[in-house]
Design a protein around this motif. Structure first.
Motif, PDB file in Angstrom:
ATOM      1  N   THR A  70       6.416   2.098  -0.901  1.00  0.00           N
ATOM      2  CA  THR A  70       6.575   0.995   0.047  1.00  0.00           C
ATOM      3  C   THR A  70       5.723  -0.180  -0.415  1.00  0.00           C
ATOM      4  OG1 THR A  70       4.719   1.634   1.459  1.00  0.00           O
ATOM      5  CG2 THR A  70       6.850   2.720   1.894  1.00  0.00           C
ATOM      6  N   THR A  71       5.788  -1.280   0.345  1.00  0.00           N
ATOM      7  CA  THR A  71       4.972  -2.449  -0.004  1.00  0.00           C
ATOM      8  C   THR A  71       3.495  -2.253   0.334  1.00  0.00           C
ATOM      9  OG1 THR A  71       5.580  -3.418   2.130  1.00  0.00           O
ATOM     10  CG2 THR A  71       6.891  -4.068   0.212  1.00  0.00           C
ATOM     11  N   SER A  72       3.167  -1.091   0.913  1.00  0.00           N
ATOM     12  CA  SER A  72       1.747  -0.758   1.097  1.00  0.00           C
ATOM     13  C   SER A  72       1.161  -0.189  -0.196  1.00  0.00           C
ATOM     14  CB  SER A  72       1.588   0.268   2.230  1.00  0.00           C
ATOM     15  OG  SER A  72       2.022  -0.271   3.465  1.00  0.00           O
ATOM     16  N   PHE A 128       6.063  -2.539  -6.694  1.00  0.00           N
ATOM     17  CA  PHE A 128       4.870  -2.771  -7.501  1.00  0.00           C
ATOM     18  C   PHE A 128       4.491  -4.248  -7.456  1.00  0.00           C
ATOM     19  CE2 PHE A 128       8.327  -3.609 -10.460  1.00  0.00           C
ATOM     20  CZ  PHE A 128       7.899  -4.712 -11.175  1.00  0.00           C
ATOM     21  N   ARG A 129       3.229  -4.524  -7.766  1.00  0.00           N
ATOM     22  CA  ARG A 129       2.730  -5.889  -7.978  1.00  0.00           C
ATOM     23  C   ARG A 129       1.668  -5.818  -9.059  1.00  0.00           C
ATOM     24  NH1 ARG A 129      -0.654  -6.690  -2.263  1.00  0.00           N
ATOM     25  NH2 ARG A 129      -2.321  -5.177  -2.742  1.00  0.00           N
ATOM     26  N   VAL A 130       1.425  -6.962  -9.722  1.00  0.00           N
ATOM     27  CA  VAL A 130       0.490  -6.970 -10.845  1.00  0.00           C
ATOM     28  C   VAL A 130      -0.758  -7.761 -10.503  1.00  0.00           C
ATOM     29  CG1 VAL A 130       2.384  -6.720 -12.464  1.00  0.00           C
ATOM     30  CG2 VAL A 130       1.516  -9.006 -11.960  1.00  0.00           C
ATOM     31  N   ARG A 131      -1.874  -7.421 -11.197  1.00  0.00           N
ATOM     32  CA  ARG A 131      -3.166  -8.094 -11.008  1.00  0.00           C
ATOM     33  C   ARG A 131      -3.711  -8.501 -12.375  1.00  0.00           C
ATOM     34  NH1 ARG A 131      -6.072  -7.009  -6.302  1.00  0.00           N
ATOM     35  NH2 ARG A 131      -4.984  -5.682  -4.803  1.00  0.00           N
ATOM     36  N   SER A 132      -4.264  -9.721 -12.462  1.00  0.00           N
ATOM     37  CA  SER A 132      -4.923 -10.189 -13.683  1.00  0.00           C
ATOM     38  C   SER A 132      -6.174 -10.970 -13.314  1.00  0.00           C
ATOM     39  CB  SER A 132      -3.988 -11.065 -14.527  1.00  0.00           C
ATOM     40  OG  SER A 132      -2.998 -10.278 -15.153  1.00  0.00           O
ATOM     41  N   ARG A 133      -7.274 -10.694 -14.051  1.00  0.00           N
ATOM     42  CA  ARG A 133      -8.563 -11.351 -13.811  1.00  0.00           C
ATOM     43  C   ARG A 133      -9.002 -12.018 -15.112  1.00  0.00           C
ATOM     44  NH1 ARG A 133     -12.333 -10.134  -9.867  1.00  0.00           N
ATOM     45  NH2 ARG A 133     -11.196  -8.195  -9.413  1.00  0.00           N
ATOM     46  N   ASP A 134      -9.377 -13.323 -15.047  1.00  0.00           N
ATOM     47  CA  ASP A 134      -9.799 -14.026 -16.259  1.00  0.00           C
ATOM     48  C   ASP A 134     -11.257 -13.742 -16.573  1.00  0.00           C
ATOM     49  OD1 ASP A 134     -11.315 -15.613 -14.560  1.00  0.00           O
ATOM     50  OD2 ASP A 134      -9.938 -17.320 -14.626  1.00  0.00           O
ATOM     51  N   ARG A 135     -11.752 -14.342 -17.671  1.00  0.00           N
ATOM     52  CA  ARG A 135     -13.111 -14.056 -18.125  1.00  0.00           C
ATOM     53  C   ARG A 135     -14.167 -14.492 -17.122  1.00  0.00           C
ATOM     54  NH1 ARG A 135     -10.742 -15.723 -23.240  1.00  0.00           N
ATOM     55  NH2 ARG A 135     -10.698 -13.959 -24.705  1.00  0.00           N
ATOM     56  N   GLN A 162      -5.867 -13.061  -9.873  1.00  0.00           N
ATOM     57  CA  GLN A 162      -4.593 -13.479  -9.284  1.00  0.00           C
ATOM     58  C   GLN A 162      -3.735 -12.236  -9.100  1.00  0.00           C
ATOM     59  OE1 GLN A 162      -3.086 -15.494  -7.338  1.00  0.00           O
ATOM     60  NE2 GLN A 162      -2.878 -17.261  -8.713  1.00  0.00           N
ATOM     61  N   VAL A 163      -3.037 -12.155  -7.945  1.00  0.00           N
ATOM     62  CA  VAL A 163      -2.164 -11.028  -7.621  1.00  0.00           C
ATOM     63  C   VAL A 163      -0.757 -11.558  -7.412  1.00  0.00           C
ATOM     64  CG1 VAL A 163      -1.746  -9.082  -6.078  1.00  0.00           C
ATOM     65  CG2 VAL A 163      -4.098  -9.811  -6.551  1.00  0.00           C
ATOM     66  N   SER A 164       0.232 -10.901  -8.025  1.00  0.00           N
ATOM     67  CA  SER A 164       1.620 -11.361  -7.911  1.00  0.00           C
ATOM     68  C   SER A 164       2.235 -10.907  -6.602  1.00  0.00           C
ATOM     69  CB  SER A 164       2.440 -10.794  -9.079  1.00  0.00           C
ATOM     70  OG  SER A 164       2.677  -9.407  -8.873  1.00  0.00           O
ATOM     71  N   GLY A 165       3.461 -11.399  -6.360  1.00  0.00           N
ATOM     72  CA  GLY A 165       4.231 -10.924  -5.225  1.00  0.00           C
ATOM     73  C   GLY A 165       4.836  -9.560  -5.504  1.00  0.00           C
ATOM     74  N   ASP A 166       5.535  -9.003  -4.512  1.00  0.00           N
ATOM     75  CA  ASP A 166       6.117  -7.676  -4.638  1.00  0.00           C
ATOM     76  C   ASP A 166       7.366  -7.708  -5.511  1.00  0.00           C
ATOM     77  OD1 ASP A 166       6.383  -4.810  -3.692  1.00  0.00           O
ATOM     78  OD2 ASP A 166       8.312  -5.643  -3.048  1.00  0.00           O
ATOM     79  N   ALA A 167       7.582  -6.594  -6.243  1.00  0.00           N
ATOM     80  CA  ALA A 167       8.799  -6.378  -7.018  1.00  0.00           C
ATOM     81  C   ALA A 167       9.125  -4.899  -6.934  1.00  0.00           C
ATOM     82  CB  ALA A 167       8.607  -6.811  -8.466  1.00  0.00           C
ATOM     83  N   SER A 168      10.341  -4.514  -7.315  1.00  0.00           N
ATOM     84  CA  SER A 168      10.724  -3.109  -7.247  1.00  0.00           C
ATOM     85  C   SER A 168      11.574  -2.740  -8.456  1.00  0.00           C
ATOM     86  CB  SER A 168      11.486  -2.812  -5.954  1.00  0.00           C
ATOM     87  OG  SER A 168      12.690  -3.552  -5.903  1.00  0.00           O
ATOM     88  N   VAL A 169      11.584  -1.444  -8.775  1.00  0.00           N
ATOM     89  CA  VAL A 169      12.370  -0.908  -9.880  1.00  0.00           C
ATOM     90  C   VAL A 169      12.561   0.579  -9.622  1.00  0.00           C
ATOM     91  CG1 VAL A 169      10.367  -0.362 -11.316  1.00  0.00           C
ATOM     92  CG2 VAL A 169      12.561  -0.788 -12.395  1.00  0.00           C
ATOM     93  N   SER A 170      13.675   1.158 -10.112  1.00  0.00           N
ATOM     94  CA  SER A 170      13.968   2.573  -9.896  1.00  0.00           C
ATOM     95  C   SER A 170      13.793   3.348 -11.194  1.00  0.00           C
ATOM     96  CB  SER A 170      15.401   2.754  -9.384  1.00  0.00           C
ATOM     97  OG  SER A 170      15.546   2.185  -8.093  1.00  0.00           O
ATOM     98  N   THR A 171      13.267   4.585 -11.072  1.00  0.00           N
ATOM     99  CA  THR A 171      13.187   5.479 -12.231  1.00  0.00           C
ATOM    100  C   THR A 171      14.565   6.073 -12.508  1.00  0.00           C
ATOM    101  OG1 THR A 171      12.538   7.263 -10.749  1.00  0.00           O
ATOM    102  CG2 THR A 171      10.770   6.073 -11.839  1.00  0.00           C
TER     103      THR A 171
END
Length: 723
Positions: free
Chosen positions: A394-396, A426-433, A438-447
């Motif tokens: 879920t989005t949680s 899923f959502r992604v996270r990236s931290r600079d030096r 920054q955290v992205s919005g929600d996305a989804s994909v199926s196995t």
């Protein structure tokens, strides 16, 4: 026994040799050749006709034997005695005048007639004048040489060398101030040298530290009085050394509580250390300037605190300040206003720069690709940053991948251990030096659907030789709903039992292609059976043995061959050993033995057959008679054999008693040919009675020797020998 005896008496004589050391030191007497046990007296007489020699002692091999001129002893061995003579010793003394004028070498004890060499070296400030004895001059040269015949007491006389001294004063750094005392002085005159305690030369204050004389340390008092003497240099340069520091306080260290680059924060603190103690008020005026176009300027709060680092009240710490988005750029830090304990004020100083990056990275091109048990997530950032993914049903979300700390702009994270044919958020996270995240919005994909590999058929040969290469053929079938996409590895092993347990690996074979759902493929590989393994063995094939693929059932990947492989080997056996019915020791006899390969495989090695003699039908304590390579018989096919016919000579030795013996034949004696049975390579002959041939009997008779002889002398002996 083959011996006879005769008796005679032996007398021993010893030689006593005498010598003088030195040869001219005296005469010796009493040496010669003496019977063992004789009492001998030797005499030493000093030679005083030319030099006054006296006797010292008798020595032998450097060890003292007696201090008496007449030395009496009992002869028990050869001896070489030395009479040692010596000349009398005399003392040569020497003194410096004046005592500090120089250094003398060469004084001491000398034997009569030796040459004494005395040398006088003048100390700094003096020159050598002459040698004297009892007030009389004996030489004007620094080196005095003479032959010693009596005690001597000499004096080395010196004169002053430095009579006038030119003294110059200066400062370091040069030209700071005038130092008193310059001038020309004679020995015995007194000079006072004085340097100022402090000198002010804007913008520095200099403080006296020490004096040097011609570059060498000369005292730490800024004023002193000295009396000149010959031990002082003719040319004297006295320098007053000063250390300087700024009249105004200086910042010697400046740092921030967070290393550059600094991200968005509300807790950034600046720390300044000064080169001296400072007054608490007025506090330093700290400002920051940012030249980046459109950048927000940061205000440094007042009310900081003072502390001690090196000296009292030398370190200032600001209150926390805040950096937010828009303050990005390089901030120059300036300090002014504060004063030291003497009231000297700090000039406006640029002491530090703070690089601020308060803007998080921009995330773009977020995407996901499904696999049977995993998803691959990719994205991009506009600056190097870390990689991490939140994921869940879920989005949680509820789960997060480990942080990948590598700073990159193209990101790739594989999320594994997922259920097949399932949708994931899923959502992604990236931290600079700088630590901005920054955290992205929600996305989804199926196995994807999972495969299920099994070995549906397995073919292996029914029989083979140990160490031989064999071909194994197996069929893989994908019974799962999803495609099996390589790479994966299939393995082949050899097991002792039909359940395939505790199998011995034979090889692993990678597969790079794909096997769609419901499809099959056949693989063929050659493997080498291990050497030294014999009997029935089962072939085991395991699909995806490294578990590279996610499958619906991981327990059905192995298959065991229905029938075992019979692994055969060579088996060399000595079938018969033929010998004569009886023989004598020392006789040459004919022996034959037959060897057969009873194994199912060829024996290809070049082995050795050995033949032994023993009183028992074993190899224990057996005597080797013959060792023969089997050239021309190898390779020996299964069921084939050969017969060896040889002539061998039986040993004739007293240690071999007449009786019953065996000839023992051993094939493959060095173990060069691997066999399925290593315990059947030996066979013995029938019992052979062995006897001795007629032997001679030598006897020694009539030994003749002289009645008396001298040690070391050649004597004549005679005897007769009979058989």
């Amino acid at each position: 026994l083959n011996t006879a005896e005769a008796g005679f008496r032996i007398l021993r004589f010893f030689t006593v040799i005498l010598q003088s050391s030195p040869a001219a030191g005296g005469q010796v007497s009493g040496g010669g050749t003496f019977a063992e046990g004789a009492t001998v007296t030797v005499t030493a007489t000093p030679n005083t006709s030319t030099l006054p020699y006296r006797f010292q002692d008798w020595t032998e091999n450097g060890a003292s034997q007696s201090a008496e001129t007449n030395y009496t002893f009992t002869v028990t061995r050869d001896r070489l005695l030395t009479a040692n003579f010596v000349l009398p010793m005399f003392q040569v003394t020497a003194a410096n005048n004046p005592p500090s004028g120089g250094v003398i070498t060469g004084a001491g004890s000398y034997p009569y007639g030796a040459t004494a060499v005395l040398t006088a070296a003048a100390n700094f400030g003096y020159r050598f004048n002459n040698w004297s004895e009892a007030g009389q001059v004996v030489s004007t040269e620094p080196t005095l040489s003479y032959v010693v015949r009596s005690n001597r007491a000499l004096a080395a006389n010196y004169a002053e060398a430095h009579l006038v001294h030119d003294l110059v004063t200066a400062t370091e750094p040069a030209g700071l101030a005038t130092v008193s005392g310059s001038g020309r002085y004679s020995n015995g005159q007194t000079v006072t040298i004085t340097a100022p305690a402090t000198v002010t030369v804007e913008p520095n204050l200099y403080t006296f530290q020490r004096f040097t004389l011609n570059g060498n340390a000369f005292g730490t008092d800024r004023s002193f009085t000295k009396q000149l003497s010959t031990t002082d240099p003719t040319n004297m340069v006295v320098v007053a050394h000063y250390t300087g520091r700024s009249l105004r306080p200086l910042v010697v260290d400046a740092r921030g509580s967070i290393a550059n680059p600094v991200g968005a924060t509300a807790n950034y603190v600046l720390v300044f250390q000064f080169d001296r103690s400072m007054r608490s008020a007025p506090e330093p005026l700290v400002t920051m300037t940012n030249e980046a176009p459109g950048a927000l300027q940061v205000s440094v709060p007042t009310g900081g605190t003072w502390a001690t680092t090196t000296v009292s009240n030398d370190t200032y710490r600001t209150l926390p300040m805040t950096f937010i988005r828009g303050t990005d750029g390089t901030h120059q830090v300036w300090v002014a206003t504060t004063v030291d304990t003497d009231g000297n004020q700090l000039r406006l100083t640029n002491v530090f720069e703070v690089v601020v990056d308060a803007t998080p990275p921009t995330i773009s091109a977020v995407g996901g690709a499904g696999r049977p048990s995993a998803i691959m997530v990719t994205w991009q950032t506009d600056e190097p940053a870390t990689s991490q993914v939140d994921y869940g049903l879920t989005t949680s979300y509820g789960a997060r991948t480990p942080l990948d700390g590598a700073a990159v702009t193209n990101h790739r994270v594989v999320v594994s251990g997922l259920a097949p044919e399932t949708a994931y958020h899923f959502r992604v996270r990236s931290r600079d030096r700088a630590g901005n995240e920054q955290v992205s919005g929600d996305a989804s994909v199926s196995t994807l659907a999972a495969p299920d590999l099994l070995v549906s058929s397995l073919v292996a040969p029914a029989a083979a030789a140990s160490g031989e290469a064999v071909q194994v053929v197996w069929t893989l079938t994908n019974t799962g709903p999803g495609a099996a996409v390589g790479p994966w590895t299939d393995s082949i092993a050899l097991a002792l039992t039909a359940d395939g347990q505790t199998a011995q690996p034979l090889g692993a074979f990678p597969f790079e292609g794909a096997l769609p759902a419901g499809q099959s493929l056949t693989r063929t590989q050659s493997v080498i059976l291990p050497a030294g393994v014999y009997g029935n063995r089962y072939v085991v094939v395991a699909a995806d043995s490294g578990q590279s693929l996610y499958e619906l059932d991981e327990q059905n990947n192995s298959r065991v061959s229905a029938q075992p492989i019979l692994i055969q080997g060579a088996d060399l056996v000595v079938e018969t050993v033929s010998t004569p019915a009886s023989a004598r020791f020392g006789e040459t006899i004919s022996v034959a033995w037959t060897v057969r390969n009873r194994g199912g495989a060829v024996a290809p090695a070049r082995w050795i057959d050995n033949l032994y003699l023993n009183s028992t039908p074993t190899l224990a304590n057996a005597r080797l008679l013959l060792s023969q390579p089997v050239d021309g018989e190898s390779p020996l096919a299964g069921g084939a054999g050969y017969t060896r016919n040889v002539s061998v000579t039986l040993p004739l030795e007293l240690s071999l008693a007449p009786g019953n013996y065996y000839l023992v034949a051993l094939t493959d004696a060095a173990g060069q040919q691997p066999e399925s049975n290593e315990g059947n390579n030996i066979t013995t002959s029938a019992v052979i009675p062995l006897t001795r041939p007629p032997l001679p009997d030598l006897v020694v008779q009539d030994v003749v020797a002289p009645d008396i002889a001298v040690a070391g002398q050649v004597v004549e002996l005679a005897w007769q020998t009979a058989n």
